[in-house]
Design a protein around this motif. Structure first.
Motif, mmCIF file in Angstrom:
data_model
loop_
_atom_site.group_PDB
_atom_site.id
_atom_site.type_symbol
_atom_site.label_atom_id
_atom_site.label_comp_id
_atom_site.label_asym_id
_atom_site.label_seq_id
_atom_site.Cartn_x
_atom_site.Cartn_y
_atom_site.Cartn_z
ATOM 1 N N MET A 1 3.169 10.093 29.300
ATOM 2 C CA MET A 1 4.155 10.110 30.385
ATOM 3 C C MET A 1 3.941 11.316 31.292
ATOM 4 S SD MET A 1 7.559 8.769 28.420
ATOM 5 C CE MET A 1 8.584 8.738 29.886
ATOM 6 N N GLU A 2 3.616 12.466 30.706
ATOM 7 C CA GLU A 2 3.370 13.653 31.516
ATOM 8 C C GLU A 2 2.104 13.507 32.357
ATOM 9 O OE1 GLU A 2 5.535 17.175 28.950
ATOM 10 O OE2 GLU A 2 3.391 16.875 28.678
ATOM 11 N N GLY A 3 1.151 12.692 31.860
ATOM 12 C CA GLY A 3 -0.080 12.465 32.598
ATOM 13 C C GLY A 3 0.132 11.678 33.872
ATOM 14 N N GLY A 4 1.230 10.930 33.934
ATOM 15 C CA GLY A 4 1.564 10.189 35.139
ATOM 16 C C GLY A 4 0.725 8.955 35.373
ATOM 17 N N ALA A 5 -0.058 8.526 34.379
ATOM 18 C CA ALA A 5 -0.940 7.378 34.571
ATOM 19 C C ALA A 5 -0.270 6.050 34.218
ATOM 20 C CB ALA A 5 -2.201 7.556 33.728
ATOM 21 N N LEU A 6 0.894 6.091 33.593
ATOM 22 C CA LEU A 6 1.561 4.852 33.208
ATOM 23 C C LEU A 6 2.257 4.217 34.401
ATOM 24 C CD1 LEU A 6 3.306 5.848 29.836
ATOM 25 C CD2 LEU A 6 1.239 4.491 30.130
ATOM 26 N N PRO A 7 2.160 2.893 34.515
ATOM 27 C CA PRO A 7 2.945 2.217 35.553
ATOM 28 C C PRO A 7 4.436 2.346 35.236
ATOM 29 C CG PRO A 7 1.550 0.647 34.347
ATOM 30 C CD PRO A 7 1.327 1.997 33.773
ATOM 31 N N GLU B 1 6.951 0.251 34.681
ATOM 32 C CA GLU B 1 7.493 -0.521 33.555
ATOM 33 C C GLU B 1 7.054 0.060 32.213
ATOM 34 O OE1 GLU B 1 6.905 -4.734 33.819
ATOM 35 O OE2 GLU B 1 7.606 -4.803 35.892
ATOM 36 N N ALA B 2 5.802 0.479 32.131
ATOM 37 C CA ALA B 2 5.309 1.083 30.899
ATOM 38 C C ALA B 2 5.990 2.423 30.643
ATOM 39 C CB ALA B 2 3.792 1.240 30.947
ATOM 40 N N SER B 3 6.284 3.166 31.707
ATOM 41 C CA SER B 3 6.990 4.448 31.557
ATOM 42 C C SER B 3 8.393 4.232 31.009
ATOM 43 C CB SER B 3 7.072 5.182 32.899
ATOM 44 O OG SER B 3 5.805 5.604 33.304
ATOM 45 N N VAL B 4 9.061 3.205 31.512
ATOM 46 C CA VAL B 4 10.416 2.902 31.032
ATOM 47 C C VAL B 4 10.360 2.484 29.563
ATOM 48 C CG1 VAL B 4 12.386 1.337 31.284
ATOM 49 C CG2 VAL B 4 11.321 2.343 33.306
ATOM 50 N N ALA B 5 9.373 1.659 29.202
ATOM 51 C CA ALA B 5 9.216 1.239 27.806
ATOM 52 C C ALA B 5 8.892 2.438 26.914
ATOM 53 C CB ALA B 5 8.132 0.173 27.685
ATOM 54 N N ALA B 6 8.046 3.336 27.410
ATOM 55 C CA ALA B 6 7.692 4.534 26.649
ATOM 56 C C ALA B 6 8.909 5.429 26.452
ATOM 57 C CB ALA B 6 6.567 5.300 27.349
ATOM 58 N N TYR B 7 9.727 5.551 27.496
ATOM 59 C CA TYR B 7 10.945 6.361 27.407
ATOM 60 C C TYR B 7 11.901 5.767 26.369
ATOM 61 C CZ TYR B 7 15.123 8.942 28.696
ATOM 62 O OH TYR B 7 16.227 9.742 28.659
ATOM 63 N N ALA B 8 12.056 4.447 26.400
ATOM 64 C CA ALA B 8 12.947 3.783 25.441
ATOM 65 C C ALA B 8 12.433 3.976 24.015
ATOM 66 C CB ALA B 8 13.063 2.297 25.765
ATOM 67 N N ARG B 9 11.132 3.821 23.826
ATOM 68 C CA ARG B 9 10.548 4.012 22.493
ATOM 69 C C ARG B 9 10.710 5.468 22.056
ATOM 70 N NH1 ARG B 9 9.723 2.287 17.502
ATOM 71 N NH2 ARG B 9 7.803 3.080 16.618
ATOM 72 N N GLY B 10 10.501 6.384 22.974
ATOM 73 C CA GLY B 10 10.666 7.800 22.658
ATOM 74 C C GLY B 10 12.090 8.114 22.224
ATOM 75 N N SER B 11 13.058 7.505 22.885
ATOM 76 C CA SER B 11 14.464 7.700 22.503
ATOM 77 C C SER B 11 14.718 7.203 21.088
ATOM 78 C CB SER B 11 15.391 6.977 23.477
ATOM 79 O OG SER B 11 15.319 7.559 24.741
ATOM 80 N N ALA C 1 4.695 12.491 20.314
ATOM 81 C CA ALA C 1 3.812 13.413 21.031
ATOM 82 C C ALA C 1 2.836 12.648 21.921
ATOM 83 C CB ALA C 1 3.053 14.289 20.036
ATOM 84 N N GLU C 2 2.326 11.531 21.428
ATOM 85 C CA GLU C 2 1.410 10.706 22.214
ATOM 86 C C GLU C 2 2.115 10.132 23.450
ATOM 87 O OE1 GLU C 2 -1.080 6.538 21.790
ATOM 88 O OE2 GLU C 2 -0.546 7.633 19.970
ATOM 89 N N LEU C 3 3.335 9.641 23.258
ATOM 90 C CA LEU C 3 4.105 9.102 24.375
ATOM 91 C C LEU C 3 4.371 10.170 25.437
ATOM 92 C CD1 LEU C 3 6.740 6.877 22.540
ATOM 93 C CD2 LEU C 3 4.884 6.089 24.019
ATOM 94 N N VAL C 4 4.757 11.349 24.992
ATOM 95 C CA VAL C 4 5.047 12.441 25.928
ATOM 96 C C VAL C 4 3.800 12.797 26.725
ATOM 97 C CG1 VAL C 4 5.643 14.902 26.086
ATOM 98 C CG2 VAL C 4 6.991 13.374 24.642
ATOM 99 N N THR C 5 2.659 12.892 26.050
ATOM 100 C CA THR C 5 1.405 13.214 26.726
ATOM 101 C C THR C 5 1.079 12.182 27.791
ATOM 102 O OG1 THR C 5 0.553 14.348 24.774
ATOM 103 C CG2 THR C 5 -1.070 13.599 26.382
#
Length: 86
Positions: free
Chosen positions: A30-36, A38-48, A24-28
């Protein structure tokens, strides 16, 4: 959550609830759009990874419930849910 802290959380979650909270924290974030990027890709991988973990935990619990119920699971009927409760 920065790229570094996403990597720090890469360990297996201690529980289903912890995994869901992290997801839930990762989704929030990523939806906020504040992650660079590379961090978005890492967050997506972790979320998966977290989604796979949660799905496996749910399958495990479902099979335990099937054993406890003698493999006689029935679909939940919303109209019957309130029967017998006064």
């Amino acid at each position: 959550m920065s790229k570094k802290s996403i990597a720090e959380n890469a360990a297996a979650p201690e529980s289903f609830e912890q995994a869901m909270a992290e997801l839930a924290e990762l989704v929030t974030q990523m939806e906020g759009g504040a992650l660079p990027l590379e961090a978005s890709v890492a967050a997506y991988a972790r979320g998966s990874e977290l989604v796979k973990y949660c799905a496996a935990q749910l399958e495990k619990v479902e099979s335990q419930v099937k054993v406890l119920e003698g493999d006689m699971l029935k679909p939940f009927a919303a109209d019957a849910a309130g029967e017998g409760i006064q």
